[in-house]
Design a protein around this motif. Structure first.
Motif, PDB file in Angstrom:
ATOM      1  N   ALA A  17       0.817  -1.216   0.000  1.00 34.44           N
ATOM      2  CA  ALA A  17       0.000   0.000   0.000  1.00 34.44           C
ATOM      3  C   ALA A  17       0.848   1.262   0.000  1.00 34.44           C
ATOM      4  CB  ALA A  17      -0.946  -0.006   1.203  1.00 34.44           C
ATOM      5  N   VAL A  18       1.838   1.319   0.889  1.00 35.58           N
ATOM      6  CA  VAL A  18       2.642   2.537   0.989  1.00 35.58           C
ATOM      7  C   VAL A  18       3.522   2.710  -0.243  1.00 35.58           C
ATOM      8  CG1 VAL A  18       2.625   2.541   3.499  1.00 35.58           C
ATOM      9  CG2 VAL A  18       4.493   1.392   2.294  1.00 35.58           C
ATOM     10  N   CYS A  19       3.994   1.603  -0.797  1.00 40.21           N
ATOM     11  CA  CYS A  19       4.841   1.703  -1.993  1.00 40.21           C
ATOM     12  C   CYS A  19       4.047   2.247  -3.175  1.00 40.21           C
ATOM     13  CB  CYS A  19       5.436   0.339  -2.324  1.00 40.21           C
ATOM     14  SG  CYS A  19       6.518   0.366  -3.768  1.00 40.21           S
ATOM     15  N   VAL A  20       2.871   1.693  -3.420  1.00 49.24           N
ATOM     16  CA  VAL A  20       2.049   2.130  -4.549  1.00 49.24           C
ATOM     17  C   VAL A  20       1.619   3.586  -4.379  1.00 49.24           C
ATOM     18  CG1 VAL A  20      -0.159   1.798  -5.718  1.00 49.24           C
ATOM     19  CG2 VAL A  20       1.234  -0.184  -5.112  1.00 49.24           C
ATOM     20  N   ALA A  21       1.167   3.923  -3.176  1.00 47.02           N
ATOM     21  CA  ALA A  21       0.708   5.293  -2.939  1.00 47.02           C
ATOM     22  C   ALA A  21       1.846   6.298  -3.084  1.00 47.02           C
ATOM     23  CB  ALA A  21       0.091   5.400  -1.542  1.00 47.02           C
ATOM     24  N   THR A  22       3.009   5.973  -2.512  1.00 45.74           N
ATOM     25  CA  THR A  22       4.136   6.908  -2.571  1.00 45.74           C
ATOM     26  C   THR A  22       4.646   7.076  -3.995  1.00 45.74           C
ATOM     27  OG1 THR A  22       4.769   6.207  -0.341  1.00 45.74           O
ATOM     28  CG2 THR A  22       6.374   7.489  -1.567  1.00 45.74           C
ATOM     29  N   LEU A  23       4.688   5.986  -4.754  1.00 48.19           N
ATOM     30  CA  LEU A  23       5.118   6.089  -6.152  1.00 48.19           C
ATOM     31  C   LEU A  23       4.120   6.906  -6.978  1.00 48.19           C
ATOM     32  CD1 LEU A  23       6.516   2.510  -6.886  1.00 48.19           C
ATOM     33  CD2 LEU A  23       7.802   4.653  -6.688  1.00 48.19           C
ATOM     34  N   ALA A  24       2.832   6.755  -6.691  1.00 48.07           N
ATOM     35  CA  ALA A  24       1.818   7.534  -7.402  1.00 48.07           C
ATOM     36  C   ALA A  24       1.997   9.027  -7.105  1.00 48.07           C
ATOM     37  CB  ALA A  24       0.425   7.070  -6.999  1.00 48.07           C
ATOM     38  N   PHE A  25       2.241   9.361  -5.844  1.00 50.32           N
ATOM     39  CA  PHE A  25       2.473  10.752  -5.473  1.00 50.32           C
ATOM     40  C   PHE A  25       3.770  11.274  -6.086  1.00 50.32           C
ATOM     41  CE2 PHE A  25      -0.269  10.067  -1.503  1.00 50.32           C
ATOM     42  CZ  PHE A  25      -1.375  10.636  -2.120  1.00 50.32           C
ATOM     43  N   HIS A  26       4.791  10.411  -6.116  1.00 51.14           N
ATOM     44  CA  HIS A  26       6.055  10.798  -6.756  1.00 51.14           C
ATOM     45  C   HIS A  26       5.829  11.179  -8.217  1.00 51.14           C
ATOM     46  CE1 HIS A  26       9.962  10.419  -8.717  1.00 51.14           C
ATOM     47  NE2 HIS A  26       9.426   9.479  -9.474  1.00 51.14           N
ATOM     48  N   ALA A  27       5.065  10.365  -8.941  1.00 50.96           N
ATOM     49  CA  ALA A  27       4.805  10.629 -10.352  1.00 50.96           C
ATOM     50  C   ALA A  27       4.058  11.948 -10.536  1.00 50.96           C
ATOM     51  CB  ALA A  27       4.002   9.480 -10.957  1.00 50.96           C
ATOM     52  N   ARG A  28       3.117  12.220  -9.658  1.00 54.02           N
ATOM     53  CA  ARG A  28       2.333  13.456  -9.772  1.00 54.02           C
ATOM     54  C   ARG A  28       3.187  14.683  -9.518  1.00 54.02           C
ATOM     55  NH1 ARG A  28      -3.452  14.631  -6.752  1.00 54.02           N
ATOM     56  NH2 ARG A  28      -3.761  16.745  -7.581  1.00 54.02           N
ATOM     57  N   VAL A  29       3.998  14.643  -8.466  1.00 53.74           N
ATOM     58  CA  VAL A  29       4.854  15.784  -8.148  1.00 53.74           C
ATOM     59  C   VAL A  29       5.914  15.973  -9.234  1.00 53.74           C
ATOM     60  CG1 VAL A  29       6.578  16.663  -6.524  1.00 53.74           C
ATOM     61  CG2 VAL A  29       4.472  15.623  -5.664  1.00 53.74           C
ATOM     62  N   ALA A  30       6.507  14.870  -9.703  1.00 49.99           N
ATOM     63  CA  ALA A  30       7.545  14.968 -10.736  1.00 49.99           C
ATOM     64  C   ALA A  30       6.996  15.574 -12.018  1.00 49.99           C
ATOM     65  CB  ALA A  30       8.130  13.581 -11.007  1.00 49.99           C
ATOM     66  N   ALA A  31       5.778  15.177 -12.425  1.00 49.87           N
ATOM     67  CA  ALA A  31       5.174  15.715 -13.640  1.00 49.87           C
ATOM     68  C   ALA A  31       4.897  17.204 -13.500  1.00 49.87           C
ATOM     69  CB  ALA A  31       3.889  14.956 -13.954  1.00 49.87           C
ATOM     70  N   SER A  32       4.395  17.610 -12.346  1.00 44.00           N
ATOM     71  CA  SER A  32       4.110  19.024 -12.124  1.00 44.00           C
ATOM     72  C   SER A  32       5.395  19.846 -12.096  1.00 44.00           C
ATOM     73  CB  SER A  32       3.346  19.189 -10.805  1.00 44.00           C
ATOM     74  OG  SER A  32       2.963  20.536 -10.620  1.00 44.00           O
ATOM     75  N   ALA A  33       6.435  19.318 -11.454  1.00 43.77           N
ATOM     76  CA  ALA A  33       7.720  20.021 -11.410  1.00 43.77           C
ATOM     77  C   ALA A  33       8.332  20.136 -12.801  1.00 43.77           C
ATOM     78  CB  ALA A  33       8.680  19.289 -10.475  1.00 43.77           C
ATOM     79  N   ARG A  34       8.201  19.088 -13.595  1.00 38.82           N
ATOM     80  CA  ARG A  34       8.737  19.126 -14.964  1.00 38.82           C
ATOM     81  C   ARG A  34       8.011  20.180 -15.810  1.00 38.82           C
ATOM     82  NH1 ARG A  34       8.736  14.199 -15.484  1.00 38.82           N
ATOM     83  NH2 ARG A  34       6.675  13.892 -16.409  1.00 38.82           N
ATOM     84  N   ALA A  35       6.694  20.254 -15.676  1.00 39.78           N
ATOM     85  CA  ALA A  35       5.916  21.259 -16.404  1.00 39.78           C
ATOM     86  C   ALA A  35       6.293  22.665 -15.953  1.00 39.78           C
ATOM     87  CB  ALA A  35       4.427  21.010 -16.198  1.00 39.78           C
ATOM     88  N   CYS A  36       6.506  22.832 -14.651  1.00 38.90           N
ATOM     89  CA  CYS A  36       6.892  24.139 -14.120  1.00 38.90           C
ATOM     90  C   CYS A  36       8.270  24.546 -14.629  1.00 38.90           C
ATOM     91  CB  CYS A  36       6.878  24.084 -12.591  1.00 38.90           C
ATOM     92  SG  CYS A  36       7.114  25.698 -11.793  1.00 38.90           S
ATOM     93  N   ARG A  37       9.180  23.597 -14.682  1.00 35.55           N
ATOM     94  CA  ARG A  37      10.529  23.887 -15.186  1.00 35.55           C
ATOM     95  C   ARG A  37      10.474  24.295 -16.658  1.00 35.55           C
ATOM     96  NH1 ARG A  37      12.542  19.988 -12.792  1.00 35.55           N
ATOM     97  NH2 ARG A  37      12.464  18.427 -14.434  1.00 35.55           N
TER      98      ARG A  37
END
Length: 224
Positions: free
Chosen positions: A194-214
């Motif tokens: 549970a924690v692995c899947v949830a954390t990876l999902a959040f990682h993907a969301r933050v990384a995508a937003s940071a990439r768009a911002c950059r």
């Protein structure tokens, strides 16, 4: 759906399409800005002629400015909007691993286990990174919000937001790994998954937003 032939016959839609192609940022805000520009161009064309045609549309486009003239100002607003979206995402998501660590630690104690020392050694810096990035994101969200109406936004601020998001994404990825190891050590496979899947999902969301911002932060803009 408008075809290339349709765009060629409509100077306003052709102008809108060219401008849309060079702008980057949150889709909802971008669509709103483009729709407002379209309405303004149509109103201008109607004001120029009782029966607006291509000539009136071309004149309206000339009055509003070329894509090269309009794009920097539009992009400035989109860049700030993307920076706020990224800061908000980081602020809301990054504290999640702290809750996970609490659950994992509680699970280990309940089972009578102690987490491995290497895992425990990683927790402190990751927790510190989570707290710092969340606090920084909150500050940046404020700076790009109400304060931005009174003070000019620093030119490099969106890039600071982008790299803050990137740091948060890295911390989330490392958290997913260490949380998984910790959960396995605590002999709690359901919690591990549970924690692995949830954390990876959040990682993907933050990384995508940071990439768009950059990407937005590196585009030329004109401050209003």
């Amino acid at each position: 759906m408008r075809t290339p032939e349709t765009l060629a016959d409509d100077p306003i839609e052709s102008h809108i399409a060219d401008l849309t192609a060079v702008l980057h940022g949150p889709a909802r805000i971008k669509d709103r800005m483009v729709d407002e520009l379209r309405d303004g161009l149509l109103d201008a064309a109607q004001g120029l002629s009782a029966e607006p045609g291509r000539d009136a549309a071309r004149q309206a486009v000339r009055q509003f400015g070329t894509v090269a003239e309009l794009a920097p100002g539009f992009q400035h607003e989109l860049t700030i909007a993307q920076a706020r979206h990224t800061a908000r995402t980081v602020m809301l998501i990054v504290p999640f691993p702290i809750l996970c660590w609490y659950l994992v630690e509680l699970s280990a104690r309940t089972a009578g286990h102690r987490l491995p020392d290497p895992v425990r050694a990683v927790v402190a810096p990751l927790g510190g990174t989570a707290v710092l990035t969340a606090l920084l994101a909150a500050v940046l969200l404020g700076v790009t919000g109400s304060l931005a109406r009174r003070l000019p936004t620093p030119r490099r601020l969106p890039l600071v937001v982008a790299w803050t998001g990137t740091a948060a994404a890295v911390a989330l990825a490392l958290s997913a790994l260490t949380l998984t190891v910790a959960s396995v050590a605590a002999v709690n496979w359901p919690l591990s998954v549970a924690v692995c899947v949830a954390t990876l999902a959040f990682h993907a969301r933050v990384a995508a937003s940071a990439r768009a911002c950059r990407q937005c932060a590196r585009l030329p803009v004109t401050s209003p």
